[in-house]
Design a protein around this motif. Sequence first.
Motif, PDB file in Angstrom:
ATOM      1  N   UNK A   1      20.558  47.679  45.294  1.00  0.00           N
ATOM      2  CA  UNK A   1      20.576  49.107  44.948  1.00  0.00           C
ATOM      3  C   UNK A   1      20.758  50.025  46.162  1.00  0.00           C
ATOM      4  N   UNK A   2      20.322  49.580  47.351  1.00  0.00           N
ATOM      5  CA  UNK A   2      20.432  50.440  48.536  1.00  0.00           C
ATOM      6  C   UNK A   2      21.727  50.212  49.319  1.00  0.00           C
ATOM      7  N   UNK A   3      22.547  49.276  48.868  1.00  0.00           N
ATOM      8  CA  UNK A   3      23.733  48.908  49.648  1.00  0.00           C
ATOM      9  C   UNK A   3      25.002  49.485  49.031  1.00  0.00           C
ATOM     10  N   UNK A   4      26.003  49.718  49.863  1.00  0.00           N
ATOM     11  CA  UNK A   4      27.329  50.126  49.383  1.00  0.00           C
ATOM     12  C   UNK A   4      28.303  48.973  49.389  1.00  0.00           C
ATOM     13  N   UNK A   5      27.784  47.765  49.502  1.00  0.00           N
ATOM     14  CA  UNK A   5      28.661  46.607  49.642  1.00  0.00           C
ATOM     15  C   UNK A   5      28.472  45.584  48.529  1.00  0.00           C
ATOM     16  N   UNK A   6      29.543  44.898  48.222  1.00  0.00           N
ATOM     17  CA  UNK A   6      29.519  43.751  47.317  1.00  0.00           C
ATOM     18  C   UNK A   6      30.003  42.541  48.111  1.00  0.00           C
ATOM     19  N   UNK A   7      29.198  41.477  48.139  1.00  0.00           N
ATOM     20  CA  UNK A   7      29.516  40.275  48.918  1.00  0.00           C
ATOM     21  C   UNK A   7      29.902  39.136  47.985  1.00  0.00           C
ATOM     22  N   UNK A   8      30.835  38.304  48.428  1.00  0.00           N
ATOM     23  CA  UNK A   8      31.130  37.078  47.688  1.00  0.00           C
ATOM     24  C   UNK A   8      31.365  35.926  48.658  1.00  0.00           C
ATOM     25  N   UNK A   9      30.771  34.775  48.337  1.00  0.00           N
ATOM     26  CA  UNK A   9      31.042  33.564  49.123  1.00  0.00           C
ATOM     27  C   UNK A   9      32.152  32.771  48.425  1.00  0.00           C
ATOM     28  N   UNK A  10      32.576  31.669  48.985  1.00  0.00           N
ATOM     29  CA  UNK A  10      33.534  30.758  48.325  1.00  0.00           C
ATOM     30  C   UNK A  10      33.368  29.367  48.921  1.00  0.00           C
ATOM     31  N   UNK A  11      32.135  28.809  48.852  1.00  0.00           N
ATOM     32  CA  UNK A  11      31.869  27.552  49.572  1.00  0.00           C
ATOM     33  C   UNK A  11      32.673  26.361  49.073  1.00  0.00           C
ATOM     34  N   UNK A  12      33.212  26.440  47.848  1.00  0.00           N
ATOM     35  CA  UNK A  12      33.955  25.290  47.332  1.00  0.00           C
ATOM     36  C   UNK A  12      35.461  25.474  47.469  1.00  0.00           C
ATOM     37  N   UNK A  13      35.875  26.495  48.171  1.00  0.00           N
ATOM     38  CA  UNK A  13      37.310  26.663  48.407  1.00  0.00           C
ATOM     39  C   UNK A  13      37.804  25.567  49.360  1.00  0.00           C
ATOM     40  N   UNK A  14      38.950  24.958  49.056  1.00  0.00           N
ATOM     41  CA  UNK A  14      39.422  23.862  49.923  1.00  0.00           C
ATOM     42  C   UNK A  14      39.815  24.301  51.340  1.00  0.00           C
TER      43      UNK A  14
ATOM     44  N   UNK B   1      17.540  41.191  52.082  1.00  0.00           N
ATOM     45  CA  UNK B   1      16.112  41.301  52.374  1.00  0.00           C
ATOM     46  C   UNK B   1      15.508  42.354  51.446  1.00  0.00           C
ATOM     47  N   UNK B   2      14.211  42.571  51.569  1.00  0.00           N
ATOM     48  CA  UNK B   2      13.540  43.495  50.659  1.00  0.00           C
ATOM     49  C   UNK B   2      14.080  44.919  50.807  1.00  0.00           C
ATOM     50  N   UNK B   3      14.274  45.365  52.046  1.00  0.00           N
ATOM     51  CA  UNK B   3      14.714  46.738  52.284  1.00  0.00           C
ATOM     52  C   UNK B   3      16.165  46.968  51.848  1.00  0.00           C
TER      53      UNK B   3
END
Length: 544
Positions: free
Chosen positions: A430-443, A488-490
């Motif tokens: 809620x406090x962030x302006x970012x959306x993160x995505x991983x892709x650990x199974x990408x070849x 994190x919490x903050x």
Amino acid sequence: ASDTELNYQAGSSPMGDVPMYQSMNPKAPKMTQAEFDRARQIYFERCAGCHGVLRKGATGKPLTPDITLAKGTDYLKVFIAYGSPAGMPNWQTSGEMDEATVDMMARYVQQDPPVPPEFGMADMKKTWKVLIAPDKRPKKKMNKYNISNIFSTTLRDAGEIALIDGDSKEIISVLKTGYAVHISRMSASGRYLFVIGRDAKVNMIDMWMEHPETVAEIRTGLEARSIESSKFKGYEDKYAIAGSYWPPQFVIMDGDTLEPLKIVSTRGNVVGTQEYHPEPRVASIVGSHFKPEFVVNVKETGKTLMVDYSDLNALKMTEIGSAPFLHDGGLDSTKRYFMVAANNSNKISVFDLKEDKLAAIVDVGKIPHPGRGANFIHPKFGPVWATGHLGDETISLIGTDPKKNKQYAFKEVAKLTGPGGGALFVKSHPKSNHLYSDAPLNPDPKVSQAVVVFDIKNLDKGYVTLPIAEWADIKDDGAKRVVQPEFNKAGDEVWFSVWSAKDKVSAIVVVDDKTLKLKKVIKDPRLVTPTGHFNLHNTQNDVY
Ligand code: DHE
């Protein structure tokens, strides 16, 4: 399928060693007992994740003898050796199995599937231990930790979790848990941490102790993935629930001691065809904030059970069918709606936890895999919930506000383009302006060793890439998959695991959410195969 995908789907059943009932099928090709035992082991390690314990089929096709005997050994050998475009791996040409093993497996799947034992109340009670009784536990918090900013990090192949102080980034302790430990969840009060292993071992850890440790443990089955505790007002910390893959069932336990109270089987009929399924596995579970209910998602039947825990004797359950195979999911920002991936149907099912109703089934990309998903306010569509996909590069945004943004509610309102398939987890705060995505199974290691970040206010600009594994500065070669963003919490830092092989160096990388710069690398010989990490405040309050 890549090796990582195989390991993801099928590498983790602990049941290969469990003694099982076996009947001989006289029509099946001959096997020695030694061959049978070896084949059974391989089947659990490599095949059961997709084809099921009883081979009734899930992501993979059914392999019961009525089907396999008709195909015959030669046909099956070709299939196992070369795979199929539908997703069957090429076990022989990839070098994973030699010809003799392929031949053995082709004969094995024509035998009757061995049946693992049930695991009922008596078995659970035998494994149940209250190590520190409730009246011997502290009456108040006895340590100086800022508990709500502690992270519980899965050390997968060690069968341990690390408790890491989110403020100092120091490891507080490493605790023994179940085999290939899977997830951690926090109780409603923020005191008890529940951890479950793939062997269905549950640890209940008291965070108030001077040195937090396990105060109760139990095994709830032979194989499991999910754990949760009661969160409705008046029932905080009263119950815990664990869902099993085998036997297909869930158990409600006392929230102070883990005493097993009520076991419910999930065997039943598949949504749509209504065919009977003997092993519908329990996937994700959430505790409702709107009713005294657990929301239990049953994978193979495609059914979501709203389990009312206000009276365990007169147990009321609302069963809502949507689509197979239900897997992971999370709440929207108001916590009223639960969104779950029906991954094989390429859909997200949405449930209204206030009305106990199916709100919508939303078409998304190929094999959605949200983790718990990510909630944020979209400049045009209002509150949305996001999921990434294993099977394509898109991130789907679904509107979640039927009050003020009705025209967008429970529709896929936008598709973002990420770097490629193989994504497992998205995250925002809620406090962030970012959306993160991983892709650990990408070849592509460039993709699997990095994460991408979208600016929520400028989604059209596309993503920036953070080279997380590079920042970890690990000299070893090998996979170094970057997995699971967690705030994190903050809400001003994001944590990632750099997940290497068991005998290689892994790390946790902490990023400053405002600047997207590296803040800290946590390296320690004790951090063996870190994967998921759970900020205690965020799992307690379902912030994601
Ligand atoms: Fe998971 C959540 C099942 C492989 C890391 N995983 C879940 C949930 C289920 C599940 C049902 C939802 C639990 C809930 O919310 O109550 N996972 C499975 C599998 O069946 C599968 C595909 C194969 C297997 O044999 O286990 C599998 N999972 C993996 C991994 O290989 C991962 C990446 C690394 C690991 O630690 O094993 C992995 N799964 C996770 C994590 C979560 C999870 C980190 C919790 C996400 C969250 O944000 O809550």
